[in-house]
Design a protein around this motif. Structure first.
Motif, PDB file in Angstrom:
ATOM      1  N   GLN A  77       1.956   1.988   3.799  1.00  0.00           N
ATOM      2  CA  GLN A  77       2.581   0.758   4.244  1.00  0.00           C
ATOM      3  C   GLN A  77       4.104   0.883   4.479  1.00  0.00           C
ATOM      4  O   GLN A  77       4.815   1.462   3.561  1.00  0.00           O
ATOM      5  CB  GLN A  77       1.948  -0.449   3.542  1.00  0.00           C
ATOM      6  CG  GLN A  77       2.851  -1.645   3.861  1.00  0.00           C
ATOM      7  CD  GLN A  77       2.511  -3.051   3.049  1.00  0.00           C
ATOM      8  OE1 GLN A  77       1.851  -2.762   2.232  1.00  0.00           O
ATOM      9  NE2 GLN A  77       2.965  -3.967   3.615  1.00  0.00           N
ATOM     10  N   THR A  78       4.465   0.576   5.651  1.00  0.00           N
ATOM     11  CA  THR A  78       6.208   0.894   6.037  1.00  0.00           C
ATOM     12  C   THR A  78       6.635  -0.571   6.238  1.00  0.00           C
ATOM     13  O   THR A  78       5.815  -1.336   6.974  1.00  0.00           O
ATOM     14  CB  THR A  78       6.279   1.486   7.169  1.00  0.00           C
ATOM     15  OG1 THR A  78       5.737   1.124   8.425  1.00  0.00           O
ATOM     16  CG2 THR A  78       5.803   3.145   6.953  1.00  0.00           C
TER      17      THR A  78
ATOM     18  N   ASN B 278      -3.043  -9.030   7.344  1.00  0.00           N
ATOM     19  CA  ASN B 278      -1.812  -9.600   7.550  1.00  0.00           C
ATOM     20  C   ASN B 278      -1.211  -8.951   9.120  1.00  0.00           C
ATOM     21  O   ASN B 278      -0.882  -7.807   8.767  1.00  0.00           O
ATOM     22  CB  ASN B 278      -0.736  -9.635   6.576  1.00  0.00           C
ATOM     23  CG  ASN B 278       0.545 -10.418   6.631  1.00  0.00           C
ATOM     24  OD1 ASN B 278       1.099 -10.583   7.799  1.00  0.00           O
ATOM     25  ND2 ASN B 278       1.084 -10.675   5.558  1.00  0.00           N
ATOM     26  N   PRO B 279      -0.950  -9.857   9.855  1.00  0.00           N
ATOM     27  CA  PRO B 279      -0.450  -9.353  11.150  1.00  0.00           C
ATOM     28  C   PRO B 279       0.847  -8.686  11.236  1.00  0.00           C
ATOM     29  O   PRO B 279       1.310  -7.917  11.910  1.00  0.00           O
ATOM     30  CB  PRO B 279      -0.517 -10.368  12.175  1.00  0.00           C
ATOM     31  CG  PRO B 279      -0.606 -11.643  11.305  1.00  0.00           C
ATOM     32  CD  PRO B 279      -1.194 -11.331  10.032  1.00  0.00           C
ATOM     33  N   GLN B 280       1.658  -9.062  10.063  1.00  0.00           N
ATOM     34  CA  GLN B 280       3.009  -8.382   9.637  1.00  0.00           C
ATOM     35  C   GLN B 280       2.899  -7.075   9.199  1.00  0.00           C
ATOM     36  O   GLN B 280       3.857  -6.418   9.249  1.00  0.00           O
ATOM     37  CB  GLN B 280       3.776  -9.200   8.866  1.00  0.00           C
ATOM     38  CG  GLN B 280       4.194 -10.742   9.530  1.00  0.00           C
ATOM     39  CD  GLN B 280       5.048 -11.554   8.485  1.00  0.00           C
ATOM     40  OE1 GLN B 280       6.392 -11.298   8.547  1.00  0.00           O
ATOM     41  NE2 GLN B 280       4.593 -12.244   7.765  1.00  0.00           N
ATOM     42  N   THR B 281       1.925  -6.542   8.666  1.00  0.00           N
ATOM     43  CA  THR B 281       1.671  -5.450   8.151  1.00  0.00           C
ATOM     44  C   THR B 281       1.895  -4.313   8.934  1.00  0.00           C
ATOM     45  O   THR B 281       1.219  -4.251  10.124  1.00  0.00           O
ATOM     46  CB  THR B 281       0.431  -5.154   7.214  1.00  0.00           C
ATOM     47  OG1 THR B 281       0.369  -6.384   6.124  1.00  0.00           O
ATOM     48  CG2 THR B 281       0.173  -3.922   6.596  1.00  0.00           C
ATOM     49  N   THR B 282       3.050  -3.383   8.727  1.00  0.00           N
ATOM     50  CA  THR B 282       2.892  -2.026   9.425  1.00  0.00           C
ATOM     51  C   THR B 282       2.505  -1.012   8.702  1.00  0.00           C
ATOM     52  O   THR B 282       2.809  -0.821   7.540  1.00  0.00           O
ATOM     53  CB  THR B 282       4.450  -1.817   9.930  1.00  0.00           C
ATOM     54  OG1 THR B 282       5.374  -1.880   8.564  1.00  0.00           O
ATOM     55  CG2 THR B 282       4.977  -2.804  10.764  1.00  0.00           C
TER      56      THR B 282
ATOM     57  N   ILE C 284       0.743  -1.417  -0.099  1.00  0.00           N
ATOM     58  CA  ILE C 284      -0.107   0.161   0.042  1.00  0.00           C
ATOM     59  C   ILE C 284       0.860   1.297   0.063  1.00  0.00           C
ATOM     60  O   ILE C 284       1.756   1.484   1.029  1.00  0.00           O
ATOM     61  CB  ILE C 284      -0.843  -0.006   1.271  1.00  0.00           C
ATOM     62  CG1 ILE C 284      -1.863  -1.330   1.301  1.00  0.00           C
ATOM     63  CG2 ILE C 284      -1.768   1.414   1.243  1.00  0.00           C
ATOM     64  CD1 ILE C 284      -2.497  -1.432   2.552  1.00  0.00           C
ATOM     65  N   ASP C 285       0.894   2.004  -1.110  1.00  0.00           N
ATOM     66  CA  ASP C 285       1.642   3.232  -1.240  1.00  0.00           C
ATOM     67  C   ASP C 285       0.637   4.514  -0.635  1.00  0.00           C
ATOM     68  O   ASP C 285      -0.546   4.518  -1.430  1.00  0.00           O
ATOM     69  CB  ASP C 285       2.361   3.226  -2.677  1.00  0.00           C
ATOM     70  CG  ASP C 285       3.260   4.385  -2.790  1.00  0.00           C
ATOM     71  OD1 ASP C 285       3.727   4.826  -1.606  1.00  0.00           O
ATOM     72  OD2 ASP C 285       3.550   4.734  -3.786  1.00  0.00           O
ATOM     73  N   SER C 286       1.242   5.263  -0.337  1.00  0.00           N
ATOM     74  CA  SER C 286       0.339   6.660  -0.038  1.00  0.00           C
ATOM     75  C   SER C 286       0.297   7.280  -1.366  1.00  0.00           C
ATOM     76  O   SER C 286       0.851   7.624  -2.143  1.00  0.00           O
ATOM     77  CB  SER C 286       1.272   7.528   0.772  1.00  0.00           C
ATOM     78  OG  SER C 286       2.262   8.044   0.147  1.00  0.00           O
ATOM     79  N   LYS C 287      -1.238   7.798  -0.978  1.00  0.00           N
ATOM     80  CA  LYS C 287      -1.799   8.614  -2.375  1.00  0.00           C
ATOM     81  C   LYS C 287      -1.131  10.098  -2.425  1.00  0.00           C
ATOM     82  O   LYS C 287      -1.271  10.657  -3.506  1.00  0.00           O
ATOM     83  CB  LYS C 287      -3.407   8.575  -2.179  1.00  0.00           C
ATOM     84  CG  LYS C 287      -3.986   9.359  -3.118  1.00  0.00           C
ATOM     85  CD  LYS C 287      -5.441   9.310  -3.028  1.00  0.00           C
ATOM     86  CE  LYS C 287      -6.232  10.165  -4.079  1.00  0.00           C
ATOM     87  NZ  LYS C 287      -7.699  10.005  -3.668  1.00  0.00           N
TER      88      LYS C 287
END
Length: 776
Positions: free
Chosen positions: A569-570, A538-542, A2-5
């Motif tokens: 998403q970082t 996904n629990p790993q997603t930051t 997910i990239d920032s808009k």
């Protein structure tokens, strides 16, 4: 991913000295003071004007160009019984402007009617035929609202027919002003060179000022309608506009207008919690839909009628038109996206031109806006109509591309063209589509259009979930009304974890989730981001979240809610993506792909494109990986190989695929009894064909075929047996040796240890181990 808009721009904290002084001098809350300082409001006087505008906020209307002259002409027409026509526009600003001017003149006893041109047959602004038509019916004075400053031809025609025109408008000034009797416009300078103190009034705002001049007082009975037009036209909400909307919202909450109340009911708006957002998302779209779909004239009747039955009927009609508008937009947007994807224009071109068939012309601009939002590039949406060789369309642009300037060089190739930096309307012949596409691409090159450039999003500060309370929400409300030049503050939210991630909406295109911090929980809604659900689950997603803090009322229960403006998403330092299957898409991201087995490397290196690298683990150097994304493709046999690799690199992110088709840990290490059984069998049987008799031996010994093959390899390495042409026999000269001395045995021990550490462990254990190896 997910990239920032948007391009996030975290504002600097407000100057503490200015905040403290404002808190003391204006006696206001520190949070509110900091928000005001960020908005450039630093004195107690300016803070009071902003937070509590008074009637004194309204400037003298006669400071506006030609106001005196125009008022005198209107008063003369009223007194002498001349027939006056209010000439309006078909959007919400035009409908409200027309309503106010019509009501004001009616209250003065004028012989007055109103006329709004049809969007599809007459277009925007003064129209020669329309002017001629109303003049033929006896009109001797035309008062334009929300249009007219560029109507040179039609106004000249009116003059030739001995009909005066008083223009009231706010749009951009042309090089040559029309020869109107009076031009009442906040940006036209007076003879002394001064302009009106506030130049950002909309059409409704100018009409309101004319009403103020005619009535010789602030027309409080019109402030509700003026507020609707002001919010709908997205003009600056500072100065007079702020006062109009602030007072207007209060007036609407206590409105007695049957039409407005019926429209609010149809829109499902809670009048007890009414705000400027209800105008922007509830009232304005329904008024706009009248002109977009059919005829805006009924909008004036809706707002001005005192007949409750008629009001309910017109409000239902407006709601139906709005529903139709939304369904048409959804339909045409879906078709437009399919057209773009089929043509392949979504990637190579920097601009888009989409042509539909028999699409409703009134919604093309909205469809273009949605395409710009999706593809982040300037877009023209056009449609043909049966029986015509012309295409009509609307265009919308991104911040850093002047769409009007882009098309203007081929203006002479169009049938009709107009607009400004961000929005245009045009009509061209069907055979000019290729020309239009080429010109837009040429302009993109000339203007150095960078599609990677993102629109800035100002973020007021970082706000922990634990600090988001009802009290904070009430403080934010004191800064309202929000809009252009006074945006609702956007905060980056601090939280510990996401929970309850799910999609919502008919097409599952919206997202709902909870932001959790300790015992605190905040519901978040992200419109149009439903596709991100699987990533967030996904629990790993930051993830980083920015949005506007507000409230949601459902079944008479009000809760705090975040309206998400953007997500980003970082990637964590280590990402667990362990897999039993590898496919081409897993190699689509830029980075360095590391292999531990040459067989896997040879099979998959073709999946890695030219922007990335595929390498065996023993070829890796620190320079080849540092700052890049590192992918560990397959699972090493020996943990130490991975440890040594990670010790010499500093990747941005390490992604662990650790592919291994079959786990040896499911087979394990043969016990001594299994070795003894196989040894006795070999000793008792000669000329064993391991290829043809394997299954039979496995069944006889009750040992898996894979285990037998492994033990045969161990025996061979210890010289217990001989193998020739796959035929196994006991070595008559064998000597007793420790099984652990066999290389295969040692490797199996290493492999099982590697599996236990890298494949059988849970995510936390694996990530912690790899982070330790990386030193992060």
């Amino acid at each position: 991913m997910i990239d920032s808009k948007y391009k996030w721009q975290l504002e600097k904290p407000a100057d503490s000295t200015l905040v403290e002084r404002l808190v003391k001098d204006a006696n206001i809350d520190p949070f509110i003071a900091s928000m005001l300082v960020q908005r450039g409001i630093t004195s107690a006087e300016s803070a009071e004007d902003f937070l509590n505008p008074a009637v004194s906020a309204f400037h003298d209307p006669f400071l506006m160009h030609d106001m005196s002259k125009g008022i005198e002409r209107i008063q003369t027409a009223v007194e002498s019984g001349e027939h006056i026509t209010v000439y309006g526009d078909y959007d919400a600003d035009g409908i409200t402007s027309t309503t106010m001017m019509y009501e004001t003149l009616s209250d003065l006893g004028a012989d007055v009617d109103y006329y709004i041109p049809n969007r599809f047959t007459e277009g925007y602004g003064p129209n020669v035929e329309a002017f001629q038509k109303v003049i033929q019916k006896g009109t001797t004075l035309i008062v334009t609202v929300d249009n007219g400053v560029a109507g040179n031809e039609a106004i000249a025609a009116a003059n030739s027919l001995h009909c005066d025109v008083v223009v009231t408008d706010h749009h951009s000034l042309p090089e040559k002003l029309p020869d109107a009797y009076a031009i009442i416009h906040p940006r036209v300078k007076n003879d002394d060179g001064d302009a009106y103190p506030f130049g950002d009034l909309c059409g409704a705002g100018v009409a309101f000022k004319v009403a103020q001049a005619l009535m010789d007082e602030v027309p409080s009975d019109l402030i509700d309608i003026a507020a609707i037009g002001t919010v709908a036209d997205i003009v600056s909400l500072r100065d007079e506009n702020r006062a109009i909307v602030k007072f207007g919202v209060q007036a609407i909450s206590n409105s007695q207008r049957p039409g407005l109340l019926a429209l609010i009911k149809e829109a499902g708006i809670d009048l007890g919690r009414f705000s400027e957002e209800d105008i922007g998302f509830g009232i304005a779209p329904r008024l706009n839909s009248l002109g977009r779909i059919k005829d805006a004239m009924v909008g004036v009747e809706l707002l001005s009628t005192f007949d409750e039955e008629r009001a309910e009927s017109l409000a239902k009609f407006a709601n139906q038109q709005n529903d139709l508008r939304k369904s048409l937009v959804d339909q045409f947007f879906t078709e437009a996206v399919q057209s773009v994807e089929d043509s392949g224009d979504s990637s190579p071109r920097r601009t888009l031109v989409v042509v539909g068939h028999n699409w409703h012309q009134g919604v093309l601009g909205i469809v273009a806006s949605r395409l710009v939002d999706k593809y982040q590039r300037p877009t023209i949406v056009m449609t043909d109509t049966d029986g015509s060789n012309d295409l009509k369309g609307s265009g919308r642009s991104v911040d850093h591309f002047d769409l009007f300037k882009a098309i203007d060089p081929i203006r002479d190739q169009t049938v009709g063209f107009g607009g400004h930096h961000s929005a245009v309307g045009l009509t061209i012949n069907k055979n000019k589509v290729a020309l239009l596409r080429d010109q837009l691409e040429k302009a993109a090159e000339e203007q150095q259009l960078d599609l990677s450039a993102k629109t800035p999003l100002n973020i007021a500060g970082v706000m922990p979930v634990s600090k988001i309370t009802t009290d904070l929400c009430e403080k934010i409300k004191t800064l309202a009304p929000f809009g252009q030049d006074n945006p609702k503050p956007v905060f980056q939210i601090q939280f510990d974890q996401l929970a309850n991630v799910k999609v919502m909406g008919k097409a599952n295109d919206h997202l709902k989730f909870s932001l959790v911090q300790g015992n605190n929980r905040l519901t978040a809604i992200a419109f149009g981001r439903g596709s991100a659900a699987s990533v967030l689950q996904n629990p790993q997603t930051t993830i980083q979240v920015v949005g506007e803090i507000g409230e949601n009322t459902w079944n008479n229960r009000t809760t705090l809610q975040l309206m998400v403006d953007d997500l980003n998403q970082t990637l964590p330092p280590v990402l667990d993506e362990r897999t039993r299957e590898l496919h081409r898409q897993m190699f689509a991201h830029a980075g360095v792909y590391v292999f531990f087995h040459e067989r896997v490397f040879k099979q998959l290196q073709g999946y890695v494109d030219n922007q990335s690298q595929a390498m065996m683990y023993d070829q890796i150097t620190g320079a080849s990986v540092n700052g890049e994304r590192l992918y560990i493709v397959d699972c090493p046999d020996v943990i130490d190989d991975l440890v040594k690799l990670l010790a010499k690199v500093q990747p941005q992110t390490t992604v662990l695929y650790l592919y291994k088709k079959q786990l040896l840990s499911k087979i394990g290490m043969p016990d001594r009894n299994s070795y003894a059984k196989l040894f006795r069998f070999v000793k008792e049987h000669s000329n064993i064909n391991i290829a043809t008799q394997l299954k039979q031996i496995s069944k006889h010994l009750h040992i898996s075929a894979r285990t037998i093959i492994f033990m045969v390899q161990v025996f061979l390495e210890l010289d217990f047996i001989t193998i020739q042409n796959r035929v196994v026999n006991l070595n008559p000269n064998y000597a007793a040796r420790d099984l652990k001395s066999a290389p295969s045995y040692h490797l199996r021990v290493e492999q099982l240890a590697a599996e236990k550490k890298l494949l059988v462990s849970n995510t936390h254990e694996l990530v912690s181990f790899v982070k330790d190896c990386l030193g992060v």
